[in-house]
Design a protein around this motif. Structure first.
Motif, PDB file in Angstrom:
ATOM      1  N   SER A 164       0.844  -1.189   0.000  1.00 33.05           N
ATOM      2  CA  SER A 164       0.000   0.000   0.000  1.00 33.05           C
ATOM      3  C   SER A 164       0.880   1.239   0.000  1.00 33.05           C
ATOM      4  O   SER A 164       1.950   1.236   0.615  1.00 33.05           O
ATOM      5  CB  SER A 164      -0.900   0.013   1.244  1.00 33.05           C
ATOM      6  OG  SER A 164      -1.810  -1.058   1.221  1.00 33.05           O
ATOM      7  N   PRO A 165       0.470   2.304  -0.683  1.00 36.37           N
ATOM      8  CA  PRO A 165       1.289   3.520  -0.685  1.00 36.37           C
ATOM      9  C   PRO A 165       1.514   4.025   0.738  1.00 36.37           C
ATOM     10  O   PRO A 165       0.616   3.998   1.579  1.00 36.37           O
ATOM     11  CB  PRO A 165       0.443   4.507  -1.495  1.00 36.37           C
ATOM     12  CG  PRO A 165      -0.447   3.642  -2.346  1.00 36.37           C
ATOM     13  CD  PRO A 165      -0.739   2.436  -1.520  1.00 36.37           C
ATOM     14  N   GLY A 166       2.726   4.438   1.008  1.00 37.38           N
ATOM     15  CA  GLY A 166       3.056   4.939   2.335  1.00 37.38           C
ATOM     16  C   GLY A 166       4.455   5.506   2.354  1.00 37.38           C
ATOM     17  O   GLY A 166       5.248   5.264   1.439  1.00 37.38           O
ATOM     18  N   SER A 167       4.774   6.247   3.393  1.00 36.43           N
ATOM     19  CA  SER A 167       6.099   6.852   3.552  1.00 36.43           C
ATOM     20  C   SER A 167       6.827   6.134   4.678  1.00 36.43           C
ATOM     21  O   SER A 167       6.504   6.337   5.857  1.00 36.43           O
ATOM     22  CB  SER A 167       5.972   8.345   3.881  1.00 36.43           C
ATOM     23  OG  SER A 167       5.323   9.032   2.834  1.00 36.43           O
ATOM     24  N   PRO A 168       7.802   5.281   4.339  1.00 34.78           N
ATOM     25  CA  PRO A 168       8.518   4.554   5.387  1.00 34.78           C
ATOM     26  C   PRO A 168       9.263   5.499   6.318  1.00 34.78           C
ATOM     27  O   PRO A 168       9.790   6.528   5.891  1.00 34.78           O
ATOM     28  CB  PRO A 168       9.499   3.680   4.600  1.00 34.78           C
ATOM     29  CG  PRO A 168       8.924   3.582   3.225  1.00 34.78           C
ATOM     30  CD  PRO A 168       8.252   4.892   2.995  1.00 34.78           C
ATOM     31  N   SER A 169       9.298   5.160   7.586  1.00 36.34           N
ATOM     32  CA  SER A 169      10.080   5.901   8.570  1.00 36.34           C
ATOM     33  C   SER A 169      10.730   4.901   9.515  1.00 36.34           C
ATOM     34  O   SER A 169      10.239   3.781   9.687  1.00 36.34           O
ATOM     35  CB  SER A 169       9.203   6.887   9.353  1.00 36.34           C
ATOM     36  OG  SER A 169       8.183   6.189  10.060  1.00 36.34           O
ATOM     37  N   THR A 170      11.833   5.293  10.111  1.00 34.54           N
ATOM     38  CA  THR A 170      12.541   4.414  11.018  1.00 34.54           C
ATOM     39  C   THR A 170      11.802   4.339  12.350  1.00 34.54           C
ATOM     40  O   THR A 170      11.491   5.376  12.954  1.00 34.54           O
ATOM     41  CB  THR A 170      13.982   4.910  11.251  1.00 34.54           C
ATOM     42  OG1 THR A 170      14.661   4.929   9.989  1.00 34.54           O
ATOM     43  CG2 THR A 170      14.733   3.999  12.207  1.00 34.54           C
ATOM     44  N   VAL A 171      11.503   3.121  12.795  1.00 35.47           N
ATOM     45  CA  VAL A 171      10.831   2.903  14.079  1.00 35.47           C
ATOM     46  C   VAL A 171      11.857   2.306  15.032  1.00 35.47           C
ATOM     47  O   VAL A 171      12.406   1.233  14.772  1.00 35.47           O
ATOM     48  CB  VAL A 171       9.624   1.964  13.940  1.00 35.47           C
ATOM     49  CG1 VAL A 171       8.929   1.787  15.283  1.00 35.47           C
ATOM     50  CG2 VAL A 171       8.647   2.492  12.894  1.00 35.47           C
ATOM     51  N   THR A 172      12.137   2.994  16.122  1.00 37.50           N
ATOM     52  CA  THR A 172      13.097   2.529  17.109  1.00 37.50           C
ATOM     53  C   THR A 172      12.377   1.696  18.162  1.00 37.50           C
ATOM     54  O   THR A 172      11.394   2.149  18.760  1.00 37.50           O
ATOM     55  CB  THR A 172      13.814   3.712  17.773  1.00 37.50           C
ATOM     56  OG1 THR A 172      14.503   4.467  16.766  1.00 37.50           O
ATOM     57  CG2 THR A 172      14.823   3.237  18.805  1.00 37.50           C
ATOM     58  N   LEU A 173      12.871   0.483  18.373  1.00 43.92           N
ATOM     59  CA  LEU A 173      12.245  -0.440  19.312  1.00 43.92           C
ATOM     60  C   LEU A 173      13.198  -0.729  20.466  1.00 43.92           C
ATOM     61  O   LEU A 173      14.243  -1.353  20.284  1.00 43.92           O
ATOM     62  CB  LEU A 173      11.879  -1.757  18.621  1.00 43.92           C
ATOM     63  CG  LEU A 173      10.927  -1.675  17.419  1.00 43.92           C
ATOM     64  CD1 LEU A 173      10.697  -3.071  16.849  1.00 43.92           C
ATOM     65  CD2 LEU A 173       9.608  -1.027  17.811  1.00 43.92           C
TER      66      LEU A 173
END
Length: 241
Positions: A164-173
């Motif tokens: 699906s269209p989207g803007s990836p971003s870094t997710v810190t876990l």
């Protein structure tokens, strides 16, 4: 007026000066920090980290909705932690927090996958696919996870989900924290698409090759015909909408 040939001494002096000028030019091109080195081969930035091959659990024997990474026999659907695998630091991709992405990226062995409850709407089935950090270090995920439905023999059912269209971003876990991606498809009874009931959902974390396997208990999914596409979204913080 007669032309006078230059003397031998003058001719030798001119030749010597010319030779010194040529040598000077060659010296200027070859020294002084302008030396051209041989081309260097740069490895592909998107290559998975080396030395991190883990063998996922190939049997659908994990508890429903829970993945079981290799060597982890205490998987829990709430994402509680087992032992802490060692960190891997190879790779070259740049992270948004100013450090090497490969040194902070979550590896398959550090994650557990679960499938959250369905949130249906208007003939659409919507499931959160959750990746939880079960390691003892902080790591990151970014982009789309890989996903595929397979039967009990391991044969894939239907094509890979579309993004699906989207803007990836870094997710810190941090340890025990989660990120989720949406998995959506039209209800086969509504769309009249050809359907099959998977045994397992195979989930591959971003930039990794080794998958996690989650037992699928949510019934039939579309695998062909009209409106048979399955969609997956980018990862976001949390465990669902």
């Amino acid at each position: 007026m007669a032309y006078t040939f230059p003397s031998r001494h003058r001719t030798a002096a001119l030749a010597s000066a010319g030779a010194l000028a040529v040598l000077g030019l060659l010296s200027a091109c070859g020294n002084g920090g302008d030396t051209v080195s041989a081309p260097q081969k740069v490895p592909g930035a998107a290559a998975p980290a080396t030395g991190d091959a883990t063998n996922g659990d190939t049997s659908p024997g994990a508890p429903p909705g829970t993945s079981t990474p290799a060597g982890d026999t205490t998987a829990a659907s709430d994402g509680s932690n087992g032992s802490a695998p060692s960190a891997h630091t190879s790779g070259t991709r740049a992270a948004t927090r100013g450090t090497s992405a490969s040194s902070t990226r979550c590896h398959t062995s550090e994650l557990r996958a679960t499938v959250g409850p369905n949130d249906p709407g208007a003939g659409q089935e919507n499931f959160p696919v959750v990746l939880t950090n079960v390691s003892g270090r902080t790591c990151t995920v970014r982009g789309y996870p890989g996903a595929a439905f397979v039967d009990a023999s391991g044969k894939q059912l239907g094509p890979d989900p579309k993004r699906s269209p989207g803007s990836p971003s870094t997710v810190t876990l941090e340890p025990h924290e989660s990120a989720w991606a949406g998995l959506s498809f039209a209800n086969p009874q509504v769309s009249e698409a050809r359907a099959a009931t998977p045994a397992t959902l195979v989930v591959t974390p971003p930039d990794e090759r080794d998958p996690l396997r989650v037992r699928w208990t949510a019934g039939p999914v579309p695998v062909g015909g009209n409106a048979s596409s399955v969609y997956v979204t980018v990862l976001r913080p949390g465990t669902g909408p």
